[in-house]
Design a protein around this motif. Structure first.
Motif, PDB file in Angstrom:
ATOM      1  N   ILE A   1       0.894  -1.211  -0.154  1.00  0.00           N
ATOM      2  CA  ILE A   1      -0.006  -0.196  -0.135  1.00  0.00           C
ATOM      3  C   ILE A   1       0.974   1.039  -0.077  1.00  0.00           C
ATOM      4  O   ILE A   1       0.687   2.414  -0.708  1.00  0.00           O
ATOM      5  CB  ILE A   1      -0.900  -0.142   1.190  1.00  0.00           C
ATOM      6  CG1 ILE A   1      -2.146  -0.974   1.041  1.00  0.00           C
ATOM      7  CG2 ILE A   1      -1.789   1.272   1.417  1.00  0.00           C
ATOM      8  CD1 ILE A   1      -2.979  -1.323   2.189  1.00  0.00           C
TER       9      ILE A   1
ATOM     10  N   ASP B   1       2.263   2.058  -3.469  1.00  0.00           N
ATOM     11  CA  ASP B   1       1.288   2.611  -4.131  1.00  0.00           C
ATOM     12  C   ASP B   1       1.120   4.246  -3.975  1.00  0.00           C
ATOM     13  O   ASP B   1       0.856   5.105  -4.799  1.00  0.00           O
ATOM     14  CB  ASP B   1      -0.126   2.077  -4.111  1.00  0.00           C
ATOM     15  CG  ASP B   1      -0.290   0.832  -4.454  1.00  0.00           C
ATOM     16  OD1 ASP B   1       0.709   0.312  -5.339  1.00  0.00           O
ATOM     17  OD2 ASP B   1      -1.276   0.003  -4.457  1.00  0.00           O
TER      18      ASP B   1
ATOM     19  N   SER C   1      -6.376   8.627   5.130  1.00  0.00           N
ATOM     20  CA  SER C   1      -7.447   8.017   5.862  1.00  0.00           C
ATOM     21  C   SER C   1      -8.000   6.961   4.772  1.00  0.00           C
ATOM     22  O   SER C   1      -8.580   5.605   5.184  1.00  0.00           O
ATOM     23  CB  SER C   1      -8.495   8.671   5.980  1.00  0.00           C
ATOM     24  OG  SER C   1      -9.122   9.525   4.722  1.00  0.00           O
ATOM     25  N   MET C   2      -7.925   7.210   3.591  1.00  0.00           N
ATOM     26  CA  MET C   2      -8.322   6.016   2.364  1.00  0.00           C
ATOM     27  C   MET C   2      -7.180   4.881   2.396  1.00  0.00           C
ATOM     28  O   MET C   2      -7.739   3.562   2.404  1.00  0.00           O
ATOM     29  CB  MET C   2      -7.931   6.756   1.177  1.00  0.00           C
ATOM     30  CG  MET C   2      -8.814   6.033   0.010  1.00  0.00           C
ATOM     31  SD  MET C   2     -10.307   6.421  -0.257  1.00  0.00           S
ATOM     32  CE  MET C   2     -10.167   8.127  -0.908  1.00  0.00           C
TER      33      MET C   2
ATOM     34  N   LEU D   1      -5.737   3.860   5.390  1.00  0.00           N
ATOM     35  CA  LEU D   1      -5.848   3.312   6.567  1.00  0.00           C
ATOM     36  C   LEU D   1      -7.095   2.211   6.076  1.00  0.00           C
ATOM     37  O   LEU D   1      -7.008   1.285   6.794  1.00  0.00           O
ATOM     38  CB  LEU D   1      -5.894   4.062   7.460  1.00  0.00           C
ATOM     39  CG  LEU D   1      -4.984   5.024   7.739  1.00  0.00           C
ATOM     40  CD1 LEU D   1      -5.251   6.255   9.128  1.00  0.00           C
ATOM     41  CD2 LEU D   1      -3.631   4.255   8.327  1.00  0.00           C
ATOM     42  N   LEU D   2      -8.096   2.806   5.423  1.00  0.00           N
ATOM     43  CA  LEU D   2      -9.198   2.150   5.316  1.00  0.00           C
ATOM     44  C   LEU D   2      -8.948   0.643   4.646  1.00  0.00           C
ATOM     45  O   LEU D   2      -9.342  -0.593   4.736  1.00  0.00           O
ATOM     46  CB  LEU D   2     -10.235   2.787   4.258  1.00  0.00           C
ATOM     47  CG  LEU D   2     -11.377   1.886   3.746  1.00  0.00           C
ATOM     48  CD1 LEU D   2     -12.164   1.286   4.761  1.00  0.00           C
ATOM     49  CD2 LEU D   2     -12.367   3.008   2.924  1.00  0.00           C
ATOM     50  N   GLU D   3      -8.116   0.901   3.743  1.00  0.00           N
ATOM     51  CA  GLU D   3      -7.452  -0.427   2.674  1.00  0.00           C
ATOM     52  C   GLU D   3      -6.644  -1.491   3.628  1.00  0.00           C
ATOM     53  O   GLU D   3      -6.698  -2.555   3.627  1.00  0.00           O
ATOM     54  CB  GLU D   3      -6.477   0.129   1.589  1.00  0.00           C
ATOM     55  CG  GLU D   3      -6.411  -1.127   0.737  1.00  0.00           C
ATOM     56  CD  GLU D   3      -5.498  -0.595  -0.453  1.00  0.00           C
ATOM     57  OE1 GLU D   3      -4.878   0.536  -0.638  1.00  0.00           O
ATOM     58  OE2 GLU D   3      -5.447  -1.296  -1.568  1.00  0.00           O
TER      59      GLU D   3
ATOM     60  N   LEU E   1      -7.155  -1.774   6.784  1.00  0.00           N
ATOM     61  CA  LEU E   1      -8.104  -2.481   7.724  1.00  0.00           C
ATOM     62  C   LEU E   1      -8.879  -3.479   7.042  1.00  0.00           C
ATOM     63  O   LEU E   1      -9.202  -4.565   7.289  1.00  0.00           O
ATOM     64  CB  LEU E   1      -9.134  -1.365   8.200  1.00  0.00           C
ATOM     65  CG  LEU E   1      -9.940  -1.382   9.593  1.00  0.00           C
ATOM     66  CD1 LEU E   1      -8.845  -1.708  10.543  1.00  0.00           C
ATOM     67  CD2 LEU E   1     -10.579  -0.409   9.977  1.00  0.00           C
ATOM     68  N   ALA E   2      -9.354  -3.093   5.507  1.00  0.00           N
ATOM     69  CA  ALA E   2     -10.167  -3.913   4.790  1.00  0.00           C
ATOM     70  C   ALA E   2      -9.292  -5.333   4.363  1.00  0.00           C
ATOM     71  O   ALA E   2      -9.781  -6.493   4.298  1.00  0.00           O
ATOM     72  CB  ALA E   2     -10.924  -3.423   3.622  1.00  0.00           C
TER      73      ALA E   2
ATOM     74  N   GLU F   1      -8.725  -7.587   7.168  1.00  0.00           N
ATOM     75  CA  GLU F   1      -9.868  -8.393   7.588  1.00  0.00           C
ATOM     76  C   GLU F   1     -10.082  -9.675   6.731  1.00  0.00           C
ATOM     77  O   GLU F   1     -10.119 -10.595   6.881  1.00  0.00           O
ATOM     78  CB  GLU F   1     -11.050  -7.577   7.402  1.00  0.00           C
ATOM     79  CG  GLU F   1     -11.378  -6.520   8.702  1.00  0.00           C
ATOM     80  CD  GLU F   1     -12.793  -5.954   8.772  1.00  0.00           C
ATOM     81  OE1 GLU F   1     -13.273  -5.785   7.703  1.00  0.00           O
ATOM     82  OE2 GLU F   1     -13.113  -5.407   9.579  1.00  0.00           O
ATOM     83  N   LYS F   2      -9.538  -9.214   5.448  1.00  0.00           N
ATOM     84  CA  LYS F   2      -9.877 -10.432   4.431  1.00  0.00           C
ATOM     85  C   LYS F   2      -8.791 -11.276   4.527  1.00  0.00           C
ATOM     86  O   LYS F   2      -8.904 -12.602   4.636  1.00  0.00           O
ATOM     87  CB  LYS F   2      -9.619  -9.615   2.971  1.00  0.00           C
ATOM     88  CG  LYS F   2     -10.212 -10.526   1.802  1.00  0.00           C
ATOM     89  CD  LYS F   2     -10.330  -9.684   0.667  1.00  0.00           C
ATOM     90  CE  LYS F   2     -10.266 -10.569  -0.951  1.00  0.00           C
ATOM     91  NZ  LYS F   2     -10.250  -9.811  -2.017  1.00  0.00           N
TER      92      LYS F   2
END
Lengths: 145, 86
Positions: free
Chosen positions: B17, B20, B42-43, B45-47, B49-50, B53-54
């Motif tokens: 990440i 990128d 924040s975008m 960090l969302l990635e 987190l997601a 989880e996956k």
């Protein structure tokens, strides 16, 4: 489920760049399924490609992005003039089959995760039930004063 | 999955990440702050987190967000939810 008038209340895009014709299914904060009819009358086919009209892959991504915008805006009570929904990242998009005039492009956006108002979504586009493109998008939401 | 394996997986996804986002590779350390040292937004960090989880098959509630600040802290959080799962 929602007609073009209601679509335009929830996405800021307009002619010639509104790439959703109808909302087929919607569940607040969870998913949306949208339909776009692909017509030979659309300007991009003049150049993409002469004599061989193929709906551009980036337009499929744009269709996914607009569907995501609808999902996020509608889920939070409709478009607000000061709210900007922006595409932050496009991940792992694959194109499986070409999309051509006469096709009905059906795109489903499913929320993977919210973080505040930002969202990661899974996108899948089909024609006649067959997957033509899929991937993940990251969406940001910001308030402009 | 032991702690080192979890950390390796998280380090790998953070590196991906961060690359990128044109983050200087030298700033990526286990203790570096995602926001202050690496400049993730924040975008991103969302990635993070997601993707965690996956990859680990867990669900991390938004209340844990303040603990998603470095590779080390992510490892602790993932370990907590993995042990709750088993």
């Amino acid at each position: 489920m929602f007609n073009i008038k209601e679509i335009m209340e929830n996405v800021p895009h307009r002619y010639p760049f509104l790439l959703i014709d109808r909302i087929i299914d919607f569940k607040k904060d969870e998913y949306v399924t949208v339909l776009k009819n692909i017509s030979i009358n659309e300007a991009q086919f003049q150049g993409h490609f002469p004599g061989n009209p193929i709906f551009p892959g980036v337009y499929i991504i744009e269709n996914m992005a607009q569907a995501s915008c609808f999902l996020l805006a509608k889920s939070s009570g409709g478009l607000n003039q000061n709210t900007v929904y922006y595409l932050g990242k496009v991940n792992k998009i694959s194109f499986m089959k070409p999309v051509t005039p006469g096709d009905q492009l059906v795109t489903t956006i499913t929320v993977i995760k919210f973080l505040g108002r930002n969202a990661a979504v899974q996108a899948k586009s089909t024609v006649d039930g067959k997957t033509v493109a899929k991937g993940e998008l990251m969406f940001g939401v910001s308030e402009e004063s | 999955m032991n702690q080192e394996e979890i950390k390796d997986t998280i380090r790998e996804l953070i590196t991906e990440i961060a690359e990128d986002m044109d983050v200087d590779e030298e700033s990526i350390t286990d203790d570096a702050s995602f926001v202050e040292d690496m400049g993730l937004d924040s975008m991103a960090l969302l990635e993070v987190l997601a993707t965690m989880e996956k990859k680990f098959g867990i669900s991390i509630p938004e209340s844990e967000f303040p603990n998603i600040t470095s590779i080390n802290k992510c490892t602790d959080t993932v370990q907590k939810y993995l042990s709750e799962k088993s």
